[in-house]
Design an enzyme around this catalytic site. Structure first.
Site, PDB file in Angstrom:
ATOM      1  N   THR A  95       0.746  -1.214   0.006  1.00 25.90           N
ATOM      2  CA  THR A  95      -0.070  -0.013   0.006  1.00 25.90           C
ATOM      3  C   THR A  95       0.815   1.156  -0.059  1.00 25.90           C
ATOM      4  OG1 THR A  95      -1.647  -1.186   1.256  1.00 25.90           O
ATOM      5  CG2 THR A  95      -1.696   1.098   1.127  1.00 25.90           C
ATOM      6  N   LYS A 175      -7.130   4.907   4.950  1.00 28.80           N
ATOM      7  CA  LYS A 175      -5.670   4.435   5.687  1.00 28.80           C
ATOM      8  C   LYS A 175      -4.875   5.943   5.817  1.00 28.80           C
ATOM      9  CE  LYS A 175      -5.575  -0.192   3.840  1.00 28.80           C
ATOM     10  NZ  LYS A 175      -4.715  -1.353   2.961  1.00 28.80           N
ATOM     11  N   ASP A 303      -9.097  -3.664  -0.352  1.00 32.04           N
ATOM     12  CA  ASP A 303      -8.033  -4.135   0.009  1.00 32.04           C
ATOM     13  C   ASP A 303      -8.276  -4.926   1.494  1.00 32.04           C
ATOM     14  OD1 ASP A 303      -5.033  -4.298   0.063  1.00 32.04           O
ATOM     15  OD2 ASP A 303      -5.479  -3.579   2.251  1.00 32.04           O
ATOM     16  N   HIS A 307      -8.021  -9.160   1.749  1.00 33.83           N
ATOM     17  CA  HIS A 307      -7.325  -9.820   2.661  1.00 33.83           C
ATOM     18  C   HIS A 307      -8.027 -10.732   3.622  1.00 33.83           C
ATOM     19  CE1 HIS A 307      -3.247  -7.738   2.163  1.00 33.83           C
ATOM     20  NE2 HIS A 307      -3.683  -6.671   2.322  1.00 33.83           N
ATOM     21  N   ASP A 348      -2.970   0.966  -6.018  1.00 28.14           N
ATOM     22  CA  ASP A 348      -1.511   0.994  -5.461  1.00 28.14           C
ATOM     23  C   ASP A 348      -1.078  -0.350  -5.755  1.00 28.14           C
ATOM     24  OD1 ASP A 348      -3.496  -0.336  -4.039  1.00 28.14           O
ATOM     25  OD2 ASP A 348      -2.741   0.426  -1.948  1.00 28.14           O
ATOM     26  N   HIS A 349      -1.761  -1.350  -5.786  1.00 29.22           N
ATOM     27  CA  HIS A 349      -1.095  -2.576  -6.186  1.00 29.22           C
ATOM     28  C   HIS A 349      -2.501  -3.529  -6.543  1.00 29.22           C
ATOM     29  CE1 HIS A 349      -2.980  -3.877  -2.092  1.00 29.22           C
ATOM     30  NE2 HIS A 349      -2.300  -2.863  -1.818  1.00 29.22           N
ATOM     31  N   HIS A 492      -0.905  -9.550  -1.057  1.00 34.16           N
ATOM     32  CA  HIS A 492      -0.143  -9.130  -2.343  1.00 34.16           C
ATOM     33  C   HIS A 492       1.342  -8.847  -1.961  1.00 34.16           C
ATOM     34  CE1 HIS A 492      -0.873  -5.308  -0.120  1.00 34.16           C
ATOM     35  NE2 HIS A 492      -1.778  -5.688   0.054  1.00 34.16           N
TER      36      HIS A 492
END
Length: 559
Positions: A95, A175, A303, A307, A348-349, A492
């Protein structure tokens, strides 16, 4: 399509925020607040607001899987300029590093954000944990002080404020690291989810509407919430998958009163973030005058859901449907203000689905990393094999940066490295690179990130003095979580394309649609937006290049 289960949540948030801030309606209707004259001329063709949206863990795989079902904001964006194969080109697909590339035009090797956290040597010579978005010089007795101090390069909002000091730079996220890496060190307002509410930088006072958003979330958590509906096109994903002692893949995001995790691991987190972003647009009158502003919105729910439940279950399907709806309403909100705005949406990914499901769905090689490849077990094996006394590793994970124990002699380090190199390519480990090997590797220059070798991908997120003594790369399709638990079944962080590949979508009213299947990079976003704003691009300070958004004979990039 409007998801009916979002309506009561939106109404509750709106009512609570309005009641907590009686001036909100007046602010919304107020005339634009006067700004000082621009320090430099503004191009008459430049948009007055840049809206940069990061959807955390929104891989190209997810974007493409559900693309036929978009009817809201994602549908609008796919009518703009579409790069379905954008890339976070580096290996540290986490992140913080990913967000650091989005509005700086720089890879992590330049931004300094090489991971979500790392080890740093203190004055006593000992290694200590450093979180990417904390001020280590201002640590309270408990927790940490959020700060962008580790970000070494300016963001787009900071660059605009240097040219036009009255330009506003606002960031909102689920976040702290999302908001701080996109906003940078010079923000007019910056907020992120903290606990069951929102927070800002130490020393700043929460704006009334931000406090109202926190109060609305706290009330929602206290009440609990029922399950989400399952869109018809998500029903095929609605299947329970055993993961250890748990099951995932059949969740609908209901949570009991007081469950602080329930609202975070659901679309409700993004809805609260967008609701606060809308308040910031009005309160700071973003895009309301001749000087361009920047609004960064980092949406974190995808995200947390990835997860907690994996990326290919009903939970992610529901989340994508909700995201499409919420973004559509957000763009309608901006349209109603008559602002000339440009949007970029990316991630971000990417991410990898949990191996228990992937192995059932055509990926038999998918599995969790073997315990023998975790640092503690590997250190024990090396200690016995090499006859080394004392600890070998100070800290690290099965994938990514690993630090030697400071007391390990240099000769023993060399023996450990040789043993690890011998293991590379066997079992779950694909490669092990030392800091010396990475420092000696030139930074990659090929524009096509698919052509980068594995060591070049790692080099793009390696910084001497911050990165580990070693960087471990696992084989593809291996999840570096040997023992899954609640909230952490998939992840990730690898140099493989399922973690690197993300969509990059640009939209502005009047922009001619085209789609380019060849890759672009997230570091290309900042120079592209600078060109659209009419600003010179400091090529020597960026790793990206301007993308021509015209799609015809003309160009939005400088000659």
């Amino acid at each position: 399509m409007r998801l009916s289960h979002l309506a009561p949540i939106a109404a509750a948030l709106a009512a609570l925020m309005a009641s907590a801030s009686p001036v909100a309606a007046k602010q919304k209707a107020a005339a634009p607040r006067a700004k000082a004259a621009a320090a430099a001329p503004v191009s008459p063709t430049a948009p007055r607001l840049v809206v940069a949206i990061s959807v955390d863990q929104f891989s190209s795989d997810i974007f493409e899987q559900y693309r036929d079902h978009y009817t809201g904001g994602l549908a609008r964006l796919t009518g703009g300029v579409v790069f379905p194969s954008g890339y976070q080109a580096h290996a540290a697909t986490e992140t913080c590093p990913g967000h650091s590339t989005l509005l700086t035009g720089a890879n992590p090797a330049r931004t300094g954000i090489i991971a979500n956290s790392w080890l740093a040597r203190g004055a006593d010579g000992k290694l200590g944990d450093v979180y990417c978005a904390e001020d280590v010089g201002n640590r309270p007795e408990k927790g940490y002080t959020a700060s962008p101090v580790h970000l070494l390069v300016p963001t787009l909002g900071e660059r605009l404020k240097k040219v036009w000091p009255t330009s506003r730079n606002v960031a909102v996220s689920g976040k702290d690291r999302g908001a701080l890496m996109m906003g940078g060190t010079a923000t007019d307002a910056v907020y992120w989810r903290q606990g069951n509410g929102f927070a800002t930088l130490a020393g700043r006072t929460m704006e009334p509407d931000a406090q109202a958003a926190s109060d609305a979330v706290a009330a929602l958590v206290a009440q609990g919430a029922g399950p989400f509906e399952v869109p018809a096109w998500c029903t095929s994903h609605d299947r329970a998958i055993p993961v250890g002692s748990m099951t995932v893949g059949d969740g609908k995001f209901a949570f009991q009163p007081g469950d602080g995790n329930g609202w975070v691991r659901s679309p409700r987190l993004d809805q609260a973030t967008i609701a606060l972003a809308e308040k910031m647009v009005d309160n700071h009158q973003l895009g309301a005058d001749a000087v361009p502003d920047v609004l960064s919105v980092s949406l974190s729910a995808t995200d947390y859901i990835g997860h907690s439940f994996g990326t290919n279950g009903v939970e992610t399907c529901i989340q994508v449907a909700a995201l499409d709806t919420m973004l559509g309403e957000f763009f309608q909100f901006l349209d109603a203000r008559g602002t000339d705005y440009v949007v970029v949406l990316t991630a971000d990914h990417g991410g990898l689905d949990l191996p228990e499901r992937a192995s059932e769905q055509g990926q038999p090689d998918a599995h969790r990393v073997g315990e023998e490849w975790t640092p503690s077990k590997l250190a024990a094996a090396l200690t016995a094999e090499l006859g080394i006394a004392g600890p070998i590793f100070a800290e690290g994970s099965a994938s990514g940066d690993v630090w030697f124990d400071p007391a390990l002699p240099a000769a023993d380090r060399a023996r450990v490295v040789a043993a690890l190199h011998e293991r590379a390519g066997r079992g779950d480990i694909a490669a092990v690179f030392t800091g010396e090997e990475l420092a000696a590797t030139p930074l990659p220059t090929a524009r096509d990130p698919r052509a980068w070798s594995v060591i070049e991908r790692v080099r793009a997120s390696y910084m001497p003095g911050r990165s580990g003594d070693l960087v471990v790369v696992l084989q593809p399709m291996i999840t570096p979580i040997p023992r899954p638990g609640p909230g952490y079944v998939a992840t990730h962080g690898s140099p493989w394309d399922y973690d690197r590949r993300v969509p990059i979508l640009f939209w502005r009213k009047g922009l001619t649609h085209f789609e380019q299947p060849l890759p672009a990079r997230t570091v290309d976003i900042a120079p592209t937006l600078m060109a659209v704003l009419g600003l010179p691009i400091p090529a020597d300070e960026m790793d990206g290049r301007c993308i021509d958004l015209d799609g015809g004979a003309a160009s939005t990039c400088p000659a």
